[in-house]
Scaffold this active site. Sequence first.
Site, PDB file in Angstrom:
ATOM      1  CG  HIS A  49      19.235  -4.719  -6.171  1.00  0.00           C
ATOM      2  ND1 HIS A  49      20.597  -4.576  -6.174  1.00  0.00           N
ATOM      3  CD2 HIS A  49      18.890  -5.060  -7.433  1.00  0.00           C
ATOM      4  CE1 HIS A  49      21.059  -4.799  -7.396  1.00  0.00           C
ATOM      5  NE2 HIS A  49      20.038  -5.105  -8.185  1.00  0.00           N
ATOM      6  CB  SER A  93       9.652 -10.322  23.468  1.00  0.00           C
ATOM      7  OG  SER A  93       9.947  -9.273  24.352  1.00  0.00           O
ATOM      8  CE  LYS A  96      10.137  -8.310  18.856  1.00  0.00           C
ATOM      9  NZ  LYS A  96      11.481  -7.935  19.256  1.00  0.00           N
ATOM     10  CD  GLU A 103      16.948 -13.314  15.552  1.00  0.00           C
ATOM     11  OE1 GLU A 103      16.390 -12.280  15.193  1.00  0.00           O
ATOM     12  OE2 GLU A 103      16.883 -13.742  16.725  1.00  0.00           O
TER      13      GLU A 103
END
Length: 457
Positions: free
Chosen positions: A149, A270, A276, A283
């Site tokens: 979980h 980024s 970043k 993705e």
Amino acid sequence: MKKSTPTTNLVPDFISSFSYDNRLAIWDIKCSIAHITMLAKKKIIPPSDGKRLLKTLKAILTDLLKGKKLTPAEDIHYAVEKEVIRRVGEELGGKLRTARSRNDQVATDIRLYIKSEIAGIVSEICSLRRAIIKKSLSHIDIVMPGYTHLQQAQPILFSHYLSTYNEMLKRDECRFNDCLKRMDESPLGAAALAGTSYPIDRNITAHLLGFSKPMSHSVDAVSSRDFACEFISCCAITLTHLSRMSEDLIIFSSSEFGFVTMPPEFSSGSSIMPQKRNPDWLEIIRAKTSAAIGSLTAILSLLKGLPLSYNRDMQEDKLHIFRSSDDITLCLKVMTGIISGMKINQKRIAEALERNDYYLATELADYLVSKGISFKTAHNAVSRLVSLALSRGLKLSQIPLEDYKKISTIFSKINSADIRLVLNVKRVINSKKSYGGTSPLLVKKYLLKELSELNQK
Ligand code: ARG
């Protein structure tokens, strides 16, 4: 106002598949070579015609392999026929159609295509499995919090966690090989649907094309695409595994976790935030997985309402087959690069383990069980202990023994030394010796066995 194109001008394009099925060119020509070889052998066409046609087909194949393109036609079968006719004239070129239809031809072409794709995919799966096993072996002793979980559950070895994907991929490999076995039969010679009155020999063409045998039912041969559904399903399942893997790595590479660092070539900066590094590659794997699942749904929906036998709807099966096989091949390559190149940050993993020790609560319960208490009673007492620890912002190991005892008399059975030992992560890991468990001895044995099996492939 913009003038609309007259509908009749759209018609040829609308039913054409050449823009995508021209990638079957090589398979289509191989299929024709086998067919003509058989027709000549069986004297259905004169051997001299057979010879000239074979020479022409082989010359076209050589040209295609050199990068030459075919002139577009309604589909790849007509484009190849057109090229043969351009080279040898209509009388001889027209003989290509003897005892054959585009229906059995296309079914054969796609099978040949998928068979060769599977060989490539299986080899990519093995490369990824090898990368996983090697990474696991080189970080064999790192202990991390195991999650259920997405909550810290119990400690496990990082190598044990990572090699989970080896098991999933091993089954994926089997699934592809299994689907290969079922599609290893040749539809060629089924003609439009009824078979043919020419004395063809379907064993010859099946053999020449590398199939184990001809399909035994002509209507089935032109109507069925379950082999394509199976293939796309194998792609979708494997991609689902890669997508879960991506999700794990996206989470683990975030600044909150920092367990792993993506290789620079598989992450990007980024345009606005200089600090970043984004896991874009992972993705995109997730995104491509959704396309494969979509393709599986699409091909099943395409078939579910079709009357027997061939229907033109089936032409669009190729869009899904091609997209799935392109995506899976690419994603496997990318994931192999990521796994081989990613850095494992042992310090950050250790920090996550040190933040608290609630993931050892089960150990405490197990220990009480060893003192003769039922697991349920032990579980209740330990869960009250965890609540107390949480409310005081302490670890289990920081709670004084007197407070343990205040919570339940069953803690009277243990002393501080016991608690220290029970809550020792190393001891815990070493104790998980049940078959398939996370003890370093077992995990190492497992990884070495997997590596040696992979090296024998
Ligand atoms: N381009 C077609 C396909 O991919 C070939 C078969 C056409 N057959 C027909 N009877 N129109 O399915």
